[in-house]
Write an enzyme that holds these catalytic residues in place. Structure first.
Site, PDB file in Angstrom:
ATOM      1  N   HIS A  22      27.480 -15.687  20.893  1.00 34.97           N
ATOM      2  CA  HIS A  22      26.987 -16.797  20.062  1.00 34.97           C
ATOM      3  C   HIS A  22      26.453 -17.876  21.001  1.00 34.97           C
ATOM      4  CE1 HIS A  22      27.789 -19.624  16.372  1.00 34.97           C
ATOM      5  NE2 HIS A  22      26.719 -19.988  17.053  1.00 34.97           N
ATOM      6  N   HIS A 202      25.301 -17.341  10.575  1.00 36.43           N
ATOM      7  CA  HIS A 202      26.211 -18.477  10.639  1.00 36.43           C
ATOM      8  C   HIS A 202      26.757 -18.692   9.216  1.00 36.43           C
ATOM      9  CE1 HIS A 202      24.357 -19.256  14.467  1.00 36.43           C
ATOM     10  NE2 HIS A 202      24.917 -20.440  14.617  1.00 36.43           N
ATOM     11  N   GLU A 205      30.791 -22.783   8.999  1.00 32.67           N
ATOM     12  CA  GLU A 205      30.873 -23.793  10.072  1.00 32.67           C
ATOM     13  C   GLU A 205      31.058 -25.133   9.366  1.00 32.67           C
ATOM     14  OE1 GLU A 205      27.194 -24.436  12.196  1.00 32.67           O
ATOM     15  OE2 GLU A 205      28.150 -25.552  13.823  1.00 32.67           O
TER      16      GLU A 205
HETATM   17  N1  HPA Z   1      24.844 -24.156  13.723  1.00 31.34           N
HETATM   18  C1  HPA Z   1      23.714 -23.975  13.037  1.00 31.34           C
HETATM   19  N2  HPA Z   1      22.536 -23.909  13.608  1.00 31.34           N
HETATM   20  C2  HPA Z   1      22.458 -24.021  14.933  1.00 31.34           C
HETATM   21  C3  HPA Z   1      23.589 -24.210  15.696  1.00 31.34           C
HETATM   22  C4  HPA Z   1      24.847 -24.276  15.061  1.00 31.34           C
HETATM   23  O1  HPA Z   1      25.915 -24.457  15.668  1.00 31.34           O
HETATM   24  N3  HPA Z   1      23.172 -24.299  16.974  1.00 31.34           N
HETATM   25  C5  HPA Z   1      21.841 -24.138  16.983  1.00 31.34           C
HETATM   26  N4  HPA Z   1      21.392 -23.974  15.740  1.00 31.34           N
HETATM   27 ZN    ZN Z   2      25.387 -21.434  16.451  1.00 28.82          ZN
END
Ligand code: HPA
Ligand code: ZN
Length: 345
Positions: A22, A202, A205
Site C-alpha cells: 500500500h 481503499h 479508512e
Molecule cells: N486514501 C485515499 N486516497 C489516497 C490516499 C489515502 O490514504 N493516499 C493517496 N490517495
Molecule cells: Zn492509500
C-alpha cells in the site's frame, strides 16, 4: 505506555524481508524532489521553499491531505519525472529491506493536466525494471481510479490504459472515500475482472465498515486497503479473519489523517491477535512521516507487547497478501527465517 523496541527487535524490523502493498507513488514525492522537478519543468509552486511546504503538512482529515498531494503531483510532467520519483522510492525501499512492492499510481491526476498516460507508465515501469536489476526488488503497478470522479471517467481511463496492459497487474480505488461508496464503481471493476486484472480498493479508512463489505461483495476485491474501521462490526471482523482477507494497514497515515488520536489507539495489534491478515505499509511516506520501517518502529514503540512473534507474522502476512508467485513467497519465507536465526545467535 510506550517504550523503544529493544535493539535486537529494532534490527529485526529493519532487516527482515517484507513486501510493501500500500504505497501511492505520488505520495513518495519528498518536498526536496518537488522543488527540484518544479525548477526543472518551470512549474510555479505556491510555497517559498521546502521548509514552507513541509510546514503545510498538518492535516485534519483525508481531504486536507489530498489537496496538498494533488498540488505536489503538479510538478510531474515528463517520463523522466515519473522515473526519478519512483527511483527515489526504491532507494528507500532497498534500505528498508523491501523485497517486493505493489505500487499504486493515479493516472487521472496526470492525464487531467495533459500528461500522456504513456509518459506516466513508461517512467514508472523503467524504475521498476532498474530496481529489480540493481536491488533485486520485485515490483508491480496497480492503476487506481479516483473515486471523487465519475465511473464513466474511470471506465475511459481503463480503456486508455489497455495498450499498456503488460505494465500493470491490477486496479485500485483511492481518493475521497466518504460519499463515494464502492458500488459507484461496480461496472469498471467488473470490466477489470473480465480483463484478468487483480482488484483492490481503499475502504474503511474514513468511510464506514459497510464500504468494506460492499467492496468485497460488489467489487469482489482481493484485498482491502486500510480497512481499519472494520472494528465497528464484530461480524465483519470475524469474516475477515475467517476468509483471511488481507488489510493493507498504514499506521502513521491513520494518525496523520486523524483517524486515530495516536498510535497507542491504533487497532492493528488487536486485529493481528484476532487472526486477520493485516500488513504494515507506508501509504504516502513523504507526507506522513516515514517509510515502511518507520511505520513498524513507531507501531512497536506504541505497543510494547509486540515482539518477535508479531514482527515475523507481519512479514509473513505481507508475503501471503501479495500477488507474487508461490515460488517467490516460499523463497521470502526462507529468507525471513534465516534473518531471524542470524539475529538470534
Ligand atoms: N486514501 C485515499 N486516497 C489516497 C490516499 C489515502 O490514504 N493516499 C493517496 N490517495
Ligand atoms: Zn492509500
Amino acid at each position: 505506555m510506550s517504550a523503544s523496541p529493544t535493539p535486537p527487535l529494532r534490527a529485526l524490523l529493519r532487516r527482515m524481508p517484507k513486501a510493501e502493498l500500500h504505497l501511492h507513488i505520488e505520495g513518495s514525492l519528498e518536498p526536496e524532489l518537488i522543488f527540484r522537478l518544479a525548477a526543472r519543468n518551470g512549474v510555479e509552486l505556491p510555497y517559498a521553499d521546502v521548509q514552507a511546504l513541509r510546514a503545510a503538512y498538518a492535516f485534519t482529515d483525508l481531504q486536507s491531505f489530498l489537496d496538498l498531494y494533488y498540488a505536489g503531483a503538479s510538478v510531474l510532467l515528463k517520463e523522466e519525472d515519473f522515473f526519478d520519483m519512483a527511483w527515489a522510492y526504491f532507494e528507500r525501499a532497498a534500505a528498508d529491506n523491501v523485497v517486493h512492492a505493489e505500487i499504486f499510481f493515479d493516472p487521472q491526476t496526470h492525464t487531467a493536466r495533459g500528461v500522456p498516460l504513456a509518459a506516466v507508465i513508461h517512467g514508472l515501469a523503467h524504475a521498476c525494471r532498474r530496481a529489480h536489476a540493481e536491488f533485486g526488488i520485485g515490483s508491480a503497478l496497480i492503476l487506481c481510479f479516483l473515486r471523487h470522479l465519475t465511473e464513466d471517467e474511470a471506465l475511459a481511463t481503463l480503456e486508455e490504459a489497455l495498450p499498456h496492459r503488460q505494465h500493470f497487474i491490477g486496479v485500485g480505488l483511492d481518493s475521497s472515500e466518504r460519499g463515494h461508496p464502492p458500488e459507484k464503481f461496480a461496472r469498471v471493476f467488473a470490466r477489470a475482472r473480465e480483463l484478468g486484472l487483480h482488484c483492490v480498493a481503499h475502504a474503511g479508512e474514513e468511510g464506514p465498515a459497510a464500504y468494506i463489505e460492499t467492496a468485497l461483495d460488489l467489487l469482489q476485491v482481493e484485498r482491502i486497503d486500510h480497512g481499519v474501521r472494520c472494528t465497528e462490526s464484530p461480524a465483519l471482523v470475524q469474516r475477515l479473519a475467517q476468509q483471511r482477507v488481507p488489510l493493507t494497514v498504514c499506521p502513521l497515515s491513520n494518525v496523520k489523517l486523524c483517524v486515530y488520536p495516536d498510535l497507542a489507539a491504533h487497532p492493528l495489534p488487536t486485529l493481528l491477535d484476532a487472526g486477520l491478515c493485516v500488513t504494515v505499509n507506508s501509504d504516502d511516506p513523504a507526507y506522513f512521516g516515514g517509510y515502511v520501517v518507520d511505520n513498524f518502529l513507531a507501531l512497536f514503540e506504541a505497543h510494547p507487547h509486540l515482539g518477535l512473534a508479531q514482527a515475523r507474522q507481519l512479514a509473513l502476512n505481507s508475503f501471503e497478501a501479495s500477488f507474487a508467485s508461490d515460488a517467490r513467497k516460499a523463497r521470502w519465507r526462507r529468507e525471513l527465517e534465516a534473518v531471524i536465526e542470524r539475529l538470534a545467535t
